[in-house]
Design an enzyme around this catalytic site. Structure first.
Site, PDB file in Angstrom:
ATOM      1  N   SER A 173       0.866  -1.168   0.000  1.00 26.44           N
ATOM      2  CA  SER A 173       0.000   0.000   0.000  1.00 26.44           C
ATOM      3  C   SER A 173       0.909   1.227   0.000  1.00 26.44           C
ATOM      4  CB  SER A 173      -0.871  -0.021   1.258  1.00 26.44           C
ATOM      5  OG  SER A 173      -1.609   1.178   1.369  1.00 26.44           O
ATOM      6  N   LYS A 199      -1.113  -1.097  -4.435  1.00 27.09           N
ATOM      7  CA  LYS A 199      -2.293  -0.320  -4.048  1.00 27.09           C
ATOM      8  C   LYS A 199      -1.832   1.105  -3.822  1.00 27.09           C
ATOM      9  CE  LYS A 199      -4.621   0.023   0.432  1.00 27.09           C
ATOM     10  NZ  LYS A 199      -5.282  -0.771   1.494  1.00 27.09           N
ATOM     11  N   LYS A 201      -3.050   5.037  -2.533  1.00 28.95           N
ATOM     12  CA  LYS A 201      -4.060   5.804  -1.826  1.00 28.95           C
ATOM     13  C   LYS A 201      -4.512   6.931  -2.744  1.00 28.95           C
ATOM     14  CE  LYS A 201      -4.044   3.864   2.269  1.00 28.95           C
ATOM     15  NZ  LYS A 201      -5.279   3.257   2.823  1.00 28.95           N
ATOM     16  N   ASP A 226      -7.233   2.884  -3.007  1.00 28.79           N
ATOM     17  CA  ASP A 226      -7.952   2.945  -1.729  1.00 28.79           C
ATOM     18  C   ASP A 226      -8.278   4.405  -1.416  1.00 28.79           C
ATOM     19  OD1 ASP A 226      -8.954   2.697   0.833  1.00 28.79           O
ATOM     20  OD2 ASP A 226      -7.185   1.712   1.681  1.00 28.79           O
ATOM     21  N   GLU A 251     -11.125   0.452  -3.144  1.00 27.46           N
ATOM     22  CA  GLU A 251     -11.380   0.166  -1.735  1.00 27.46           C
ATOM     23  C   GLU A 251     -12.048   1.365  -1.069  1.00 27.46           C
ATOM     24  OE1 GLU A 251      -7.828  -1.319   0.154  1.00 27.46           O
ATOM     25  OE2 GLU A 251      -8.610  -1.010   2.168  1.00 27.46           O
ATOM     26  N   ASP A 276     -13.535  -1.874   3.416  1.00 30.18           N
ATOM     27  CA  ASP A 276     -12.591  -1.935   4.535  1.00 30.18           C
ATOM     28  C   ASP A 276     -13.320  -1.380   5.766  1.00 30.18           C
ATOM     29  OD1 ASP A 276     -10.560  -1.436   6.403  1.00 30.18           O
ATOM     30  OD2 ASP A 276      -9.226  -0.382   5.045  1.00 30.18           O
ATOM     31  N   LYS A 300      -9.327  -6.876   8.442  1.00 33.54           N
ATOM     32  CA  LYS A 300      -8.309  -6.379   9.362  1.00 33.54           C
ATOM     33  C   LYS A 300      -8.652  -6.903  10.747  1.00 33.54           C
ATOM     34  CE  LYS A 300      -7.031  -2.148   6.923  1.00 33.54           C
ATOM     35  NZ  LYS A 300      -7.226  -0.684   6.839  1.00 33.54           N
ATOM     36  N   GLY A 328      -3.770  -3.927   6.331  1.00 35.01           N
ATOM     37  CA  GLY A 328      -2.735  -3.573   7.300  1.00 35.01           C
ATOM     38  C   GLY A 328      -3.047  -2.238   7.943  1.00 35.01           C
TER      39      GLY A 328
HETATM   40  O1  OSB Z   1      -7.101   1.855   4.660  1.00 36.05           O
HETATM   41  O2  OSB Z   1      -5.903   0.145   4.405  1.00 36.05           O
HETATM   42  C1  OSB Z   1      -6.080   1.260   4.893  1.00 36.05           C
HETATM   43  C2  OSB Z   1      -2.943   2.349   6.782  1.00 36.05           C
HETATM   44  C3  OSB Z   1      -3.511   3.045   7.826  1.00 36.05           C
HETATM   45  C4  OSB Z   1      -4.863   3.180   7.887  1.00 36.05           C
HETATM   46  C5  OSB Z   1      -5.666   2.624   6.907  1.00 36.05           C
HETATM   47  C6  OSB Z   1      -5.114   1.899   5.865  1.00 36.05           C
HETATM   48  C7  OSB Z   1      -3.729   1.799   5.790  1.00 36.05           C
HETATM   49  C8  OSB Z   1      -3.027   1.141   4.702  1.00 36.05           C
HETATM   50  C9  OSB Z   1      -1.632   0.679   4.987  1.00 36.05           C
HETATM   51  O3  OSB Z   1      -3.442   1.058   3.581  1.00 36.05           O
HETATM   52  C10 OSB Z   1      -1.516  -0.789   5.028  1.00 36.05           C
HETATM   53  C11 OSB Z   1      -0.160  -1.178   5.560  1.00 36.05           C
HETATM   54  O4  OSB Z   1       0.791  -1.125   4.783  1.00 36.05           O
HETATM   55  O5  OSB Z   1      -0.069  -1.522   6.752  1.00 36.05           O
HETATM   56 MG    MG Z   2      -8.280   0.665   3.368  1.00 36.95          MG
END
Ligand code: OSB
Ligand code: MG
Length: 407
Positions: A173, A199, A201, A226, A251, A276, A300, A328
Protein backbone atom coordinates in the site's frame (compact mmCIF):
# COMPACT_ATOMS: atom_id res chain seq x y z
CA UNK A 1 -13.89 -40.69 28.08
CA UNK A 2 -14.46 -43.33 30.79
CA UNK A 3 -17.54 -44.77 29.10
CA UNK A 4 -16.52 -48.41 29.40
CA UNK A 5 -20.03 -49.39 30.52
CA UNK A 6 -21.43 -48.41 27.14
CA UNK A 7 -18.90 -50.50 25.24
CA UNK A 8 -20.53 -53.00 22.86
CA UNK A 9 -20.25 -56.69 23.72
CA UNK A 10 -16.98 -58.19 22.52
CA UNK A 11 -16.02 -61.56 21.22
CA UNK A 12 -14.09 -63.47 23.90
CA UNK A 13 -10.37 -63.38 23.33
CA UNK A 14 -10.40 -60.08 21.47
CA UNK A 15 -10.89 -57.88 24.53
CA UNK A 16 -7.26 -56.93 25.17
CA UNK A 17 -6.78 -55.76 21.58
CA UNK A 18 -10.03 -53.79 21.66
CA UNK A 19 -9.09 -52.18 24.98
CA UNK A 20 -5.79 -51.18 23.56
CA UNK A 21 -7.48 -49.65 20.50
CA UNK A 22 -9.98 -47.92 22.71
CA UNK A 23 -7.25 -46.50 24.91
CA UNK A 24 -5.16 -45.33 21.95
CA UNK A 25 -8.22 -43.73 20.37
CA UNK A 26 -9.03 -41.92 23.61
CA UNK A 27 -5.51 -40.58 23.79
CA UNK A 28 -5.70 -39.33 20.20
CA UNK A 29 -9.08 -37.69 20.87
CA UNK A 30 -7.78 -35.97 23.99
CA UNK A 31 -4.76 -34.59 22.15
CA UNK A 32 -6.68 -33.52 19.06
CA UNK A 33 -9.82 -32.04 20.61
CA UNK A 34 -8.88 -30.57 23.92
CA UNK A 35 -9.07 -32.25 27.19
CA UNK A 36 -6.69 -29.39 27.96
CA UNK A 37 -7.15 -28.05 31.46
CA UNK A 38 -8.57 -24.57 31.72
CA UNK A 39 -6.00 -21.87 32.47
CA UNK A 40 -6.25 -18.48 34.13
CA UNK A 41 -4.81 -15.25 32.81
CA UNK A 42 -2.97 -14.08 35.91
CA UNK A 43 -1.17 -11.00 34.69
CA UNK A 44 -1.62 -8.49 31.84
CA UNK A 45 0.68 -5.66 30.89
CA UNK A 46 -0.16 -2.88 28.46
CA UNK A 47 2.38 -0.45 27.11
CA UNK A 48 2.47 2.32 24.55
CA UNK A 49 5.31 2.43 22.06
CA UNK A 50 6.37 5.40 20.01
CA UNK A 51 7.82 4.21 16.72
CA UNK A 52 8.90 6.59 13.93
CA UNK A 53 8.05 5.41 10.40
CA UNK A 54 10.85 5.15 7.83
CA UNK A 55 8.69 7.20 5.45
CA UNK A 56 5.53 9.20 6.22
CA UNK A 57 2.27 7.48 5.30
CA UNK A 58 -0.52 9.65 3.91
CA UNK A 59 -4.14 8.72 3.25
CA UNK A 60 -7.16 10.83 2.30
CA UNK A 61 -7.65 11.53 6.03
CA UNK A 62 -4.13 12.62 6.89
CA UNK A 63 -0.39 11.99 7.24
CA UNK A 64 1.30 9.76 9.86
CA UNK A 65 5.01 10.12 10.65
CA UNK A 66 5.24 8.36 14.03
CA UNK A 67 3.08 5.47 15.20
CA UNK A 68 1.69 5.19 18.71
CA UNK A 69 1.25 1.47 19.24
CA UNK A 70 -0.24 -0.27 22.27
CA UNK A 71 1.09 -3.74 22.95
CA UNK A 72 -0.71 -6.20 25.20
CA UNK A 73 1.31 -8.86 26.98
CA UNK A 74 -0.73 -11.57 28.71
CA UNK A 75 0.51 -14.29 31.06
CA UNK A 76 -1.21 -17.66 31.53
CA UNK A 77 -0.08 -21.21 32.18
CA UNK A 78 3.52 -19.99 32.57
CA UNK A 79 3.45 -18.62 29.00
CA UNK A 80 3.47 -15.11 27.56
CA UNK A 81 1.37 -13.97 24.61
CA UNK A 82 1.53 -10.71 22.68
CA UNK A 83 -1.15 -8.63 20.99
CA UNK A 84 -1.18 -5.25 19.23
CA UNK A 85 -3.82 -2.53 19.20
CA UNK A 86 -3.87 -1.24 15.63
CA UNK A 87 -5.79 2.03 15.99
CA UNK A 88 -4.56 5.23 14.38
CA UNK A 89 -3.19 8.14 16.39
CA UNK A 90 -6.29 10.22 15.56
CA UNK A 91 -9.93 9.13 15.31
CA UNK A 92 -9.89 9.39 11.49
CA UNK A 93 -9.87 5.78 10.27
CA UNK A 94 -12.30 4.82 13.04
CA UNK A 95 -13.21 6.44 16.36
CA UNK A 96 -10.59 4.47 18.27
CA UNK A 97 -7.37 6.15 19.41
CA UNK A 98 -4.59 5.00 21.76
CA UNK A 99 -6.37 6.85 24.59
CA UNK A 100 -9.75 5.14 24.03
CA UNK A 101 -8.06 1.74 23.70
CA UNK A 102 -6.08 2.25 26.92
CA UNK A 103 -9.29 3.20 28.75
CA UNK A 104 -11.31 0.25 27.42
CA UNK A 105 -8.50 -2.19 28.18
CA UNK A 106 -7.70 -0.87 31.65
CA UNK A 107 -11.27 -0.32 32.87
CA UNK A 108 -13.15 -3.17 31.17
CA UNK A 109 -11.38 -5.80 29.10
CA UNK A 110 -8.50 -6.47 31.50
CA UNK A 111 -10.63 -6.69 34.69
CA UNK A 112 -13.02 -8.98 32.80
CA UNK A 113 -10.15 -11.28 31.83
CA UNK A 114 -7.86 -11.45 34.86
CA UNK A 115 -8.36 -14.51 37.04
CA UNK A 116 -10.98 -16.01 34.72
CA UNK A 117 -10.55 -19.47 33.26
CA UNK A 118 -10.42 -20.30 29.57
CA UNK A 119 -9.48 -23.37 27.57
CA UNK A 120 -9.50 -21.75 24.14
CA UNK A 121 -8.93 -18.12 23.14
CA UNK A 122 -12.10 -18.27 21.04
CA UNK A 123 -14.15 -18.41 24.28
CA UNK A 124 -12.94 -14.97 25.23
CA UNK A 125 -14.44 -12.99 22.33
CA UNK A 126 -18.09 -13.51 23.41
CA UNK A 127 -17.21 -12.17 26.87
CA UNK A 128 -16.35 -8.84 25.23
CA UNK A 129 -19.60 -8.54 23.23
CA UNK A 130 -21.26 -6.41 25.89
CA UNK A 131 -18.91 -3.57 24.97
CA UNK A 132 -20.18 -1.83 21.85
CA UNK A 133 -17.43 -1.44 19.29
CA UNK A 134 -13.85 -0.74 20.43
CA UNK A 135 -12.81 -3.67 18.27
CA UNK A 136 -9.13 -2.75 18.09
CA UNK A 137 -8.84 -2.73 21.90
CA UNK A 138 -10.62 -6.11 22.06
CA UNK A 139 -8.40 -7.61 19.36
CA UNK A 140 -5.25 -6.49 21.16
CA UNK A 141 -6.14 -8.63 24.16
CA UNK A 142 -7.87 -11.56 22.44
CA UNK A 143 -5.02 -12.07 20.00
CA UNK A 144 -2.47 -12.24 22.83
CA UNK A 145 -4.42 -15.21 24.22
CA UNK A 146 -4.37 -16.91 20.80
CA UNK A 147 -0.60 -16.62 20.91
CA UNK A 148 -0.60 -18.36 24.31
CA UNK A 149 -2.95 -21.11 23.12
CA UNK A 150 -0.76 -21.82 20.09
CA UNK A 151 2.29 -22.14 22.35
CA UNK A 152 0.40 -24.42 24.75
CA UNK A 153 -0.49 -26.72 21.87
CA UNK A 154 2.99 -26.49 20.36
CA UNK A 155 1.50 -25.26 17.06
CA UNK A 156 2.20 -22.37 14.76
CA UNK A 157 -0.54 -19.75 15.22
CA UNK A 158 -1.45 -20.18 11.54
CA UNK A 159 -2.23 -23.85 12.09
CA UNK A 160 -4.30 -23.17 15.21
CA UNK A 161 -6.42 -20.76 13.15
CA UNK A 162 -7.02 -23.38 10.47
CA UNK A 163 -4.59 -21.86 7.99
CA UNK A 164 -3.27 -23.95 5.13
CA UNK A 165 -0.88 -21.74 3.12
CA UNK A 166 2.83 -22.11 3.87
CA UNK A 167 3.68 -18.97 1.92
CA UNK A 168 1.43 -15.94 1.50
CA UNK A 169 1.24 -13.56 -1.49
CA UNK A 170 2.08 -9.93 -0.71
CA UNK A 171 1.11 -6.56 -2.07
CA UNK A 172 2.03 -3.06 -0.92
CA UNK A 173 0.00 0.00 0.00
CA UNK A 174 1.64 3.24 -1.13
CA UNK A 175 0.50 6.49 0.43
CA UNK A 176 -0.14 9.87 -1.13
CA UNK A 177 3.17 11.58 -1.97
CA UNK A 178 4.24 15.19 -2.42
CA UNK A 179 4.75 14.63 -6.17
CA UNK A 180 3.45 12.09 -8.68
CA UNK A 181 7.06 11.40 -9.69
CA UNK A 182 7.84 10.37 -6.10
CA UNK A 183 4.97 7.91 -6.26
CA UNK A 184 6.16 6.48 -9.58
CA UNK A 185 9.63 5.97 -8.09
CA UNK A 186 8.07 4.04 -5.21
CA UNK A 187 5.95 1.88 -7.51
CA UNK A 188 9.09 1.08 -9.48
CA UNK A 189 10.97 0.11 -6.31
CA UNK A 190 8.19 -2.16 -4.97
CA UNK A 191 7.72 -3.90 -8.31
CA UNK A 192 11.42 -4.70 -8.52
CA UNK A 193 11.28 -6.00 -4.94
CA UNK A 194 8.77 -8.54 -6.28
CA UNK A 195 5.49 -7.40 -4.72
CA UNK A 196 2.53 -8.96 -6.51
CA UNK A 197 0.19 -5.99 -6.56
CA UNK A 198 0.30 -2.26 -6.02
CA UNK A 199 -2.29 -0.32 -4.05
CA UNK A 200 -2.23 3.46 -4.11
CA UNK A 201 -4.06 5.80 -1.83
CA UNK A 202 -6.34 8.27 -3.59
CA UNK A 203 -8.44 11.33 -2.77
CA UNK A 204 -10.10 14.06 -4.83
CA UNK A 205 -7.27 15.85 -6.65
CA UNK A 206 -4.94 12.81 -6.33
CA UNK A 207 -6.75 10.16 -8.31
CA UNK A 208 -7.45 10.12 -12.07
CA UNK A 209 -4.21 11.88 -13.00
CA UNK A 210 -2.20 9.60 -10.75
CA UNK A 211 -3.82 6.39 -12.00
CA UNK A 212 -3.37 7.60 -15.56
CA UNK A 213 0.37 8.10 -15.05
CA UNK A 214 0.76 4.65 -13.46
CA UNK A 215 -1.24 2.91 -16.16
CA UNK A 216 0.65 4.60 -19.02
CA UNK A 217 3.93 3.37 -17.57
CA UNK A 218 2.74 -0.09 -16.35
CA UNK A 219 -0.30 -1.07 -18.43
CA UNK A 220 -0.56 -4.59 -17.04
CA UNK A 221 0.39 -4.64 -13.34
CA UNK A 222 -2.24 -5.72 -10.78
CA UNK A 223 -3.29 -2.29 -9.49
CA UNK A 224 -5.91 -1.04 -7.06
CA UNK A 225 -6.85 2.21 -5.30
CA UNK A 226 -7.95 2.94 -1.73
CA UNK A 227 -10.00 6.11 -1.12
CA UNK A 228 -10.57 5.75 2.65
CA UNK A 229 -14.06 7.24 2.36
CA UNK A 230 -13.02 10.35 0.41
CA UNK A 231 -16.03 10.43 -1.97
CA UNK A 232 -19.82 10.53 -1.88
CA UNK A 233 -22.50 9.39 -4.30
CA UNK A 234 -22.59 12.87 -5.81
CA UNK A 235 -19.11 12.08 -7.20
CA UNK A 236 -20.59 9.29 -9.35
CA UNK A 237 -19.70 10.88 -12.72
CA UNK A 238 -16.13 11.35 -11.47
CA UNK A 239 -15.89 7.80 -10.06
CA UNK A 240 -17.08 6.32 -13.39
CA UNK A 241 -13.77 7.43 -14.92
CA UNK A 242 -11.96 4.89 -12.75
CA UNK A 243 -13.38 2.04 -14.82
CA UNK A 244 -10.96 2.80 -17.63
CA UNK A 245 -7.96 1.86 -15.47
CA UNK A 246 -9.19 -1.75 -15.07
CA UNK A 247 -8.30 -1.75 -11.38
CA UNK A 248 -8.51 -5.02 -9.43
CA UNK A 249 -10.80 -3.11 -7.09
CA UNK A 250 -11.51 0.28 -5.53
CA UNK A 251 -11.38 0.17 -1.74
CA UNK A 252 -13.85 2.04 0.49
CA UNK A 253 -14.79 4.91 -1.86
CA UNK A 254 -17.80 6.11 0.22
CA UNK A 255 -18.85 6.64 3.86
CA UNK A 256 -16.77 4.98 6.59
CA UNK A 257 -19.78 3.09 7.95
CA UNK A 258 -21.89 2.85 4.84
CA UNK A 259 -23.28 -0.22 3.09
CA UNK A 260 -26.28 1.11 1.18
CA UNK A 261 -24.63 3.82 -0.95
CA UNK A 262 -21.83 1.42 -1.81
CA UNK A 263 -24.46 -1.02 -3.13
CA UNK A 264 -25.85 1.76 -5.28
CA UNK A 265 -22.36 2.68 -6.54
CA UNK A 266 -21.39 -0.95 -7.24
CA UNK A 267 -24.35 -1.22 -9.62
CA UNK A 268 -22.97 1.76 -11.59
CA UNK A 269 -19.31 0.66 -11.80
CA UNK A 270 -17.62 -2.27 -13.50
CA UNK A 271 -14.65 -1.95 -11.11
CA UNK A 272 -15.24 -4.24 -8.10
CA UNK A 273 -15.72 -2.42 -4.79
CA UNK A 274 -13.80 -3.73 -1.78
CA UNK A 275 -14.97 -2.70 1.69
CA UNK A 276 -12.59 -1.94 4.53
CA UNK A 277 -13.88 0.62 7.11
CA UNK A 278 -17.53 -0.48 6.82
CA UNK A 279 -16.98 -4.10 7.87
CA UNK A 280 -16.82 -4.52 11.66
CA UNK A 281 -17.76 -8.18 11.89
CA UNK A 282 -19.60 -11.10 10.37
CA UNK A 283 -23.01 -9.39 10.24
CA UNK A 284 -21.67 -6.45 8.26
CA UNK A 285 -19.94 -8.86 5.87
CA UNK A 286 -23.09 -10.94 5.35
CA UNK A 287 -25.29 -7.87 4.86
CA UNK A 288 -22.83 -6.18 2.50
CA UNK A 289 -22.69 -9.27 0.32
CA UNK A 290 -26.45 -9.71 0.43
CA UNK A 291 -27.23 -6.19 -0.77
CA UNK A 292 -24.32 -6.02 -3.22
CA UNK A 293 -22.21 -3.35 -1.50
CA UNK A 294 -18.95 -5.01 -2.55
CA UNK A 295 -17.43 -7.97 -4.35
CA UNK A 296 -14.32 -8.25 -2.17
CA UNK A 297 -13.64 -7.71 1.53
CA UNK A 298 -10.48 -6.48 3.27
CA UNK A 299 -10.17 -8.25 6.64
CA UNK A 300 -8.31 -6.38 9.36
CA UNK A 301 -7.90 -8.13 12.69
CA UNK A 302 -8.26 -4.95 14.72
CA UNK A 303 -11.21 -3.53 12.79
CA UNK A 304 -13.27 -6.73 13.16
CA UNK A 305 -12.26 -7.30 16.81
CA UNK A 306 -9.77 -10.18 16.76
CA UNK A 307 -9.09 -13.64 15.36
CA UNK A 308 -12.45 -15.18 16.29
CA UNK A 309 -14.39 -12.49 14.44
CA UNK A 310 -11.91 -12.55 11.54
CA UNK A 311 -12.48 -16.30 11.14
CA UNK A 312 -16.23 -15.70 11.02
CA UNK A 313 -15.88 -12.96 8.38
CA UNK A 314 -13.60 -15.29 6.40
CA UNK A 315 -16.08 -18.16 6.63
CA UNK A 316 -19.13 -16.14 5.58
CA UNK A 317 -17.22 -14.74 2.58
CA UNK A 318 -15.84 -18.13 1.60
CA UNK A 319 -19.29 -19.72 1.69
CA UNK A 320 -20.47 -17.02 -0.73
CA UNK A 321 -17.39 -17.09 -2.95
CA UNK A 322 -16.35 -13.57 -2.00
CA UNK A 323 -12.54 -13.29 -1.93
CA UNK A 324 -10.92 -11.68 1.11
CA UNK A 325 -7.43 -10.34 1.72
CA UNK A 326 -5.56 -9.15 4.77
CA UNK A 327 -5.37 -5.40 5.29
CA UNK A 328 -2.74 -3.57 7.30
CA UNK A 329 -2.62 -0.73 9.83
CA UNK A 330 1.12 0.07 9.74
CA UNK A 331 1.68 -2.63 12.36
CA UNK A 332 4.82 -3.38 14.32
CA UNK A 333 6.22 -6.89 14.06
CA UNK A 334 3.70 -8.23 16.59
CA UNK A 335 0.63 -7.21 14.60
CA UNK A 336 2.43 -8.14 11.40
CA UNK A 337 3.02 -11.70 12.71
CA UNK A 338 -0.70 -11.99 13.50
CA UNK A 339 -1.58 -10.76 10.00
CA UNK A 340 0.71 -13.37 8.45
CA UNK A 341 -0.94 -16.15 10.44
CA UNK A 342 -4.42 -15.00 9.43
CA UNK A 343 -3.46 -14.70 5.75
CA UNK A 344 -2.93 -18.49 5.62
CA UNK A 345 -6.68 -19.18 5.77
CA UNK A 346 -7.90 -20.62 2.45
CA UNK A 347 -10.26 -17.73 1.59
CA UNK A 348 -7.40 -15.22 1.55
CA UNK A 349 -7.22 -15.52 -2.18
CA UNK A 350 -5.68 -12.16 -3.06
CA UNK A 351 -2.36 -10.53 -2.09
CA UNK A 352 -2.77 -8.48 1.10
CA UNK A 353 -1.20 -5.32 2.52
CA UNK A 354 1.21 -7.40 4.63
CA UNK A 355 4.75 -6.49 3.61
CA UNK A 356 8.34 -6.41 4.86
CA UNK A 357 9.24 -4.82 8.20
CA UNK A 358 11.88 -2.62 6.57
CA UNK A 359 9.23 -0.72 4.58
CA UNK A 360 8.00 0.72 7.91
CA UNK A 361 10.72 0.45 10.55
CA UNK A 362 14.42 1.16 10.89
CA UNK A 363 14.43 -1.74 13.34
CA UNK A 364 11.37 -3.89 13.93
CA UNK A 365 10.59 -5.14 17.46
CA UNK A 366 10.64 -8.84 16.54
CA UNK A 367 13.40 -11.27 15.55
CA UNK A 368 13.77 -12.09 12.79
CA UNK A 369 12.17 -9.17 10.94
CA UNK A 370 9.46 -9.93 8.39
CA UNK A 371 11.09 -10.34 4.99
CA UNK A 372 9.63 -10.85 1.55
CA UNK A 373 10.97 -13.26 -1.09
CA UNK A 374 11.91 -12.01 -4.58
CA UNK A 375 8.61 -13.62 -5.69
CA UNK A 376 6.68 -11.26 -3.42
CA UNK A 377 5.71 -13.79 -0.76
CA UNK A 378 6.26 -14.24 2.97
CA UNK A 379 7.19 -17.71 4.18
CA UNK A 380 4.97 -18.57 7.12
CA UNK A 381 6.97 -19.52 10.23
CA UNK A 382 6.44 -23.12 11.33
CA UNK A 383 7.44 -22.75 14.99
CA UNK A 384 4.90 -22.65 17.86
CA UNK A 385 3.02 -19.41 18.56
CA UNK A 386 3.77 -16.18 16.70
CA UNK A 387 6.83 -17.65 15.02
CA UNK A 388 8.80 -14.46 15.68
CA UNK A 389 10.44 -13.51 18.97
CA UNK A 390 9.52 -10.13 20.49
CA UNK A 391 12.76 -8.23 21.14
CA UNK A 392 12.28 -7.05 24.73
CA UNK A 393 15.21 -4.68 24.64
CA UNK A 394 13.91 -2.79 21.61
CA UNK A 395 10.35 -2.89 22.95
CA UNK A 396 11.52 -1.42 26.25
CA UNK A 397 13.48 1.31 24.47
CA UNK A 398 10.40 2.41 22.48
CA UNK A 399 8.01 2.28 25.45
CA UNK A 400 6.61 5.64 26.64
CA UNK A 401 4.17 4.31 29.24
CA UNK A 402 3.38 1.01 30.83
CA UNK A 403 0.82 -0.37 33.28
CA UNK A 404 0.60 -3.81 34.83
CA UNK A 405 -2.43 -5.64 36.22
CA UNK A 406 -2.57 -8.83 38.31
CA UNK A 407 -5.42 -10.99 39.47
O1 OSB B 1 -7.10 1.86 4.66
O2 OSB B 1 -5.90 0.14 4.40
C1 OSB B 1 -6.08 1.26 4.89
C2 OSB B 1 -2.94 2.35 6.78
C3 OSB B 1 -3.51 3.04 7.83
C4 OSB B 1 -4.86 3.18 7.89
C5 OSB B 1 -5.67 2.62 6.91
C6 OSB B 1 -5.11 1.90 5.86
C7 OSB B 1 -3.73 1.80 5.79
C8 OSB B 1 -3.03 1.14 4.70
C9 OSB B 1 -1.63 0.68 4.99
O3 OSB B 1 -3.44 1.06 3.58
C10 OSB B 1 -1.52 -0.79 5.03
C11 OSB B 1 -0.16 -1.18 5.56
O4 OSB B 1 0.79 -1.12 4.78
O5 OSB B 1 -0.07 -1.52 6.75
MG1 MG C 1 -8.28 0.66 3.37
Amino acid sequence: MGQTAARPPTIPGTTPALSFTHYTLSLILVFAFGGADPVKTDRIEIRELKLPLVHFFETSFGRTTTRRIILVRAYADGLTGWGEVTCGEDPFFSYETPETAWHILRDFLIPWTLGREWTSASEVAPRFHRIRGHNMAKAGLENALWDIEAQQKGMPLAELLGGTLKEIPCGVSIGIQNLIDDLLDQVERELSAGYQRIKVKIKPGWDVKVLDRIRSRWPRIPLMADANSAYTLTDLPHLRQFDRFYLMMIEQPLGWNDLLDHARLQRELSTPICLDESIHGVDDARQAIEIGSCKIINVKLGRVGGFTSAQQVHDVCRARNVPVWCGGMLESGIGRAHNIAMSTLPGFALPGDVSASQRYWHEDIIDPEVTVTPQGTIRVPQTPGLGYVPNLERIEKATVRKEEFRS
